[in-house]
Design a protein around this motif. Structure first.
Motif, PDB file in Angstrom:
ATOM      1  N   ASP A 301       0.821  -1.202   0.000  1.00  0.00           N
ATOM      2  CA  ASP A 301       0.000   0.000   0.000  1.00  0.00           C
ATOM      3  C   ASP A 301       0.861   1.260   0.000  1.00  0.00           C
ATOM      4  O   ASP A 301       0.375   2.350   0.337  1.00  0.00           O
ATOM      5  CB  ASP A 301      -0.909   0.019   1.242  1.00  0.00           C
ATOM      6  CG  ASP A 301      -1.985  -1.060   1.175  1.00  0.00           C
ATOM      7  OD1 ASP A 301      -2.468  -1.322   0.055  1.00  0.00           O
ATOM      8  OD2 ASP A 301      -2.326  -1.641   2.223  1.00  0.00           O
ATOM      9  N   VAL A 302       2.129   1.138  -0.350  1.00  0.00           N
ATOM     10  CA  VAL A 302       3.051   2.265  -0.329  1.00  0.00           C
ATOM     11  C   VAL A 302       2.877   3.084  -1.603  1.00  0.00           C
ATOM     12  O   VAL A 302       3.008   2.560  -2.716  1.00  0.00           O
ATOM     13  CB  VAL A 302       4.509   1.774  -0.203  1.00  0.00           C
ATOM     14  CG1 VAL A 302       5.473   2.957  -0.229  1.00  0.00           C
ATOM     15  CG2 VAL A 302       4.690   0.969   1.078  1.00  0.00           C
ATOM     16  N   HIS A 303       2.563   4.364  -1.442  1.00  0.00           N
ATOM     17  CA  HIS A 303       2.444   5.303  -2.554  1.00  0.00           C
ATOM     18  C   HIS A 303       3.473   6.407  -2.328  1.00  0.00           C
ATOM     19  O   HIS A 303       3.483   7.032  -1.264  1.00  0.00           O
ATOM     20  CB  HIS A 303       1.035   5.899  -2.630  1.00  0.00           C
ATOM     21  CG  HIS A 303      -0.043   4.853  -2.685  1.00  0.00           C
ATOM     22  ND1 HIS A 303      -0.410   4.220  -3.840  1.00  0.00           N
ATOM     23  CD2 HIS A 303      -0.809   4.311  -1.693  1.00  0.00           C
ATOM     24  CE1 HIS A 303      -1.370   3.356  -3.589  1.00  0.00           C
ATOM     25  NE2 HIS A 303      -1.628   3.386  -2.278  1.00  0.00           N
ATOM     26  N   LEU A 304       4.324   6.630  -3.309  1.00  0.00           N
ATOM     27  CA  LEU A 304       5.393   7.608  -3.159  1.00  0.00           C
ATOM     28  C   LEU A 304       5.302   8.661  -4.257  1.00  0.00           C
ATOM     29  O   LEU A 304       5.079   8.324  -5.431  1.00  0.00           O
ATOM     30  CB  LEU A 304       6.765   6.917  -3.241  1.00  0.00           C
ATOM     31  CG  LEU A 304       7.046   5.838  -2.192  1.00  0.00           C
ATOM     32  CD1 LEU A 304       8.391   5.185  -2.459  1.00  0.00           C
ATOM     33  CD2 LEU A 304       7.009   6.436  -0.793  1.00  0.00           C
ATOM     34  N   PRO A 305       5.473   9.950  -3.898  1.00  0.00           N
ATOM     35  CA  PRO A 305       5.469  11.002  -4.921  1.00  0.00           C
ATOM     36  C   PRO A 305       6.770  10.980  -5.722  1.00  0.00           C
ATOM     37  O   PRO A 305       7.831  10.632  -5.208  1.00  0.00           O
ATOM     38  CB  PRO A 305       5.334  12.282  -4.105  1.00  0.00           C
ATOM     39  CG  PRO A 305       5.927  11.946  -2.775  1.00  0.00           C
ATOM     40  CD  PRO A 305       5.626  10.495  -2.534  1.00  0.00           C
ATOM     41  N   LEU A 306       6.660  11.375  -6.976  1.00  0.00           N
ATOM     42  CA  LEU A 306       7.815  11.420  -7.869  1.00  0.00           C
ATOM     43  C   LEU A 306       8.005  12.842  -8.378  1.00  0.00           C
ATOM     44  O   LEU A 306       7.037  13.579  -8.566  1.00  0.00           O
ATOM     45  CB  LEU A 306       7.622  10.474  -9.060  1.00  0.00           C
ATOM     46  CG  LEU A 306       7.424   8.993  -8.729  1.00  0.00           C
ATOM     47  CD1 LEU A 306       7.139   8.214 -10.007  1.00  0.00           C
ATOM     48  CD2 LEU A 306       8.629   8.421  -8.013  1.00  0.00           C
ATOM     49  N   THR A 307       9.256  13.214  -8.593  1.00  0.00           N
ATOM     50  CA  THR A 307       9.595  14.535  -9.140  1.00  0.00           C
ATOM     51  C   THR A 307      10.135  14.348 -10.555  1.00  0.00           C
ATOM     52  O   THR A 307      11.084  13.581 -10.768  1.00  0.00           O
ATOM     53  CB  THR A 307      10.650  15.226  -8.263  1.00  0.00           C
ATOM     54  OG1 THR A 307      10.156  15.323  -6.919  1.00  0.00           O
ATOM     55  CG2 THR A 307      10.950  16.618  -8.793  1.00  0.00           C
ATOM     56  N   PHE A 308       9.517  15.061 -11.496  1.00  0.00           N
ATOM     57  CA  PHE A 308       9.940  14.931 -12.898  1.00  0.00           C
ATOM     58  C   PHE A 308      11.374  15.422 -13.036  1.00  0.00           C
ATOM     59  O   PHE A 308      11.725  16.519 -12.626  1.00  0.00           O
ATOM     60  CB  PHE A 308       9.007  15.736 -13.808  1.00  0.00           C
ATOM     61  CG  PHE A 308       9.408  15.679 -15.253  1.00  0.00           C
ATOM     62  CD1 PHE A 308       9.208  14.533 -16.001  1.00  0.00           C
ATOM     63  CD2 PHE A 308      10.001  16.776 -15.863  1.00  0.00           C
ATOM     64  CE1 PHE A 308       9.583  14.465 -17.335  1.00  0.00           C
ATOM     65  CE2 PHE A 308      10.378  16.727 -17.199  1.00  0.00           C
ATOM     66  CZ  PHE A 308      10.170  15.566 -17.936  1.00  0.00           C
ATOM     67  N   GLU A 309      12.210  14.556 -13.662  1.00  0.00           N
ATOM     68  CA  GLU A 309      13.624  14.857 -13.818  1.00  0.00           C
ATOM     69  C   GLU A 309      13.952  15.244 -15.264  1.00  0.00           C
ATOM     70  O   GLU A 309      14.484  16.322 -15.530  1.00  0.00           O
ATOM     71  CB  GLU A 309      14.467  13.647 -13.405  1.00  0.00           C
ATOM     72  CG  GLU A 309      15.961  13.847 -13.482  1.00  0.00           C
ATOM     73  CD  GLU A 309      16.485  14.737 -12.383  1.00  0.00           C
ATOM     74  OE1 GLU A 309      17.610  15.259 -12.545  1.00  0.00           O
ATOM     75  OE2 GLU A 309      15.784  14.932 -11.369  1.00  0.00           O
ATOM     76  N   ARG A 310      13.636  14.369 -16.188  1.00  0.00           N
ATOM     77  CA  ARG A 310      13.944  14.632 -17.594  1.00  0.00           C
ATOM     78  C   ARG A 310      13.173  13.642 -18.467  1.00  0.00           C
ATOM     79  O   ARG A 310      12.551  12.699 -17.968  1.00  0.00           O
ATOM     80  CB  ARG A 310      15.458  14.500 -17.870  1.00  0.00           C
ATOM     81  CG  ARG A 310      16.016  13.108 -17.686  1.00  0.00           C
ATOM     82  CD  ARG A 310      17.527  13.085 -17.834  1.00  0.00           C
ATOM     83  NE  ARG A 310      18.076  11.741 -17.777  1.00  0.00           N
ATOM     84  CZ  ARG A 310      18.343  11.068 -16.673  1.00  0.00           C
ATOM     85  NH1 ARG A 310      18.110  11.643 -15.488  1.00  0.00           N
ATOM     86  NH2 ARG A 310      18.846   9.850 -16.722  1.00  0.00           N
ATOM     87  N   MET A 311      13.269  13.884 -19.745  1.00  0.00           N
ATOM     88  CA  MET A 311      12.605  13.036 -20.727  1.00  0.00           C
ATOM     89  C   MET A 311      13.619  12.648 -21.797  1.00  0.00           C
ATOM     90  O   MET A 311      14.469  13.447 -22.172  1.00  0.00           O
ATOM     91  CB  MET A 311      11.427  13.789 -21.363  1.00  0.00           C
ATOM     92  CG  MET A 311      10.736  13.056 -22.499  1.00  0.00           C
ATOM     93  SD  MET A 311       9.611  14.148 -23.415  1.00  0.00           S
ATOM     94  CE  MET A 311       8.486  14.639 -22.105  1.00  0.00           C
ATOM     95  N   GLN A 312      13.535  11.421 -22.255  1.00  0.00           N
ATOM     96  CA  GLN A 312      14.323  11.006 -23.411  1.00  0.00           C
ATOM     97  C   GLN A 312      13.424  11.158 -24.641  1.00  0.00           C
ATOM     98  O   GLN A 312      12.564  10.309 -24.885  1.00  0.00           O
ATOM     99  CB  GLN A 312      14.806   9.562 -23.273  1.00  0.00           C
ATOM    100  CG  GLN A 312      15.912   9.386 -22.263  1.00  0.00           C
ATOM    101  CD  GLN A 312      16.474   7.973 -22.256  1.00  0.00           C
ATOM    102  OE1 GLN A 312      15.851   7.043 -22.758  1.00  0.00           O
ATOM    103  NE2 GLN A 312      17.641   7.809 -21.665  1.00  0.00           N
TER     104      GLN A 312
END
Length: 360
Positions: A301-312
């Motif tokens: 049930d672990v939900h973690l926020p993500l920070t946009f880093e880059r795109m290929q």
């Protein structure tokens, strides 16, 4: 007697029917789920499969392949170990290449010695021998000329004292002695002049060629060791001493394919999530400045926020997760990389698959 047995069997059947009716009428309580299924936290979010990897400024984890083929003689690190740039990780048997390198080194040294010998000419001993030969030829010529003069004087005084044949032999001996002196003098001049410049140049080029061959062999010898290209952590070792490896990698008996010999991750201690957005969902992606994302660890049930880093910005076939390079349907995906902060108590490992939801 038969009536009594029929009564017993009927009683047993009735009892079994009552037991079955009791258990079938019981209502079983539903078990609580071990975790709640992942749900989309955004009203208009899109789903993508993600894979955890170590954080690095560009590219993915380092997969090391040897540049030469051979049998592994030693594995010098362990999985999970931190290594420094330039540290030796693995050694391939270099017996033959090592012997070849030493042979070329000896040949280059011999060629250089011969070049020094040519440059050092003439040797004082050789020059002294040539000078002695000149002196001997001069003495022989003097003896022959004196003999000829005496016989000529005697012949002029009385032709009967010396035969014509003896006189001719004396003349020939004088001529031979003169020729020998000329040869000795020329040999002395040749010895004194030293080695010919063309011989020196030819030997110098042979020495250079052999030296470069030795340097090439020495460089190739260095390829028999895998070294860390940067500070990193050893993630996987897919070979063992005695196994055969090649520039294609190490053979995996389970998948019947080839794997990188050693896989390294960045030694930053942080992690990233690389997710693959299906091509039909790319148009729904928010602008990079507005991208928000959340990931769910599968089975928890672990939900973690993500920070946009880059795109290929290169849409490629979706083979990263399945490794199926012979798919008939060419499904393409766009890679997005997010930075992740792992809370204490949460275990994440590079290569782990996660569910990612992307929205505004």
């Amino acid at each position: 007697m038969k009536t009594r047995w029929l009564f017993v069997l009927a009683s047993i059947g009735l009892l079994g029917a009552c037991v079955a009716a009791y258990f079938s009428s019981r209502v079983m309580q539903a078990q609580q789920p071990m975790f709640q299924p992942a749900s989309n936290p955004y009203s208009d979010g899109i789903y993508a499969e993600g894979i955890v990897e170590s954080a690095q400024s560009s590219g993915t984890n380092l997969n090391l392949y040897p540049e030469v083929a051979g049998t592994v003689s030693a594995v010098l690190v362990k999985e999970g170990q931190s290594v420094k740039k330039g540290q030796k990780l693995l050694q391939i048997d270099d017996t033959i290449q090592n012997a070849t390198t030493r042979q070329l080194q000896a040949q280059a040294a011999a060629a250089h010695t011969m070049l020094n010998e040519l440059r050092a000419e003439p040797r004082p001993e050789s020059l002294a021998v040539s000078a002695a030969q000149v002196a001997a030829a001069q003495a022989q010529l003097k003896t022959s000329q004196d003999t000829l003069t005496k016989q000529q004087d005697a012949y002029r005084a009385d032709t009967r004292t010396v035969s014509q044949d003896a006189l001719d032999n004396a003349k020939n001996a004088a001529r031979v002695a003169a020729a020998n002196l000329t040869v000795a003098e020329n040999q002395y001049a040749l010895t004194k002049a030293g080695a010919w410049s063309y011989d020196i140049q030819n030997q110098e080029r042979q020495w250079i060629a052999l030296t470069r061959a030795y340097q090439a062999a020495q460089a190739l010898l260095g390829k028999y060791a895998l070294v860390a290209p940067r500070d990193a952590t050893v993630m996987a070792i897919n070979t063992a001493p005695g196994a055969y490896v090649s520039p294609q990698g190490a053979y995996d008996a389970y998948t019947q394919g080839t794997d990188p010999v050693i896989s390294l991750s960045a030694n930053s201690g942080e992690m990233e999530v690389r997710c693959y957005v299906d091509e039909i969902l790319i148009s729904r992606l928010p602008p990079p400045a507005q991208i928000h994302a959340q990931m769910t660890i599968r089975g928890t049930d672990v939900h973690l926020p993500l920070t946009f880093e880059r795109m290929q910005p290169l849409v490629s076939p979706k083979i990263e997760l399945s490794n199926q390079r012979l798919e008939r349907v060419d499904v393409r995906v766009l890679p997005l990389i997010f930075r992740l902060r792992t809370p204490k108590g949460v275990a994440l490992y590079p290569g782990e698959l996660v569910d990612v939801y992307i929205g505004k």
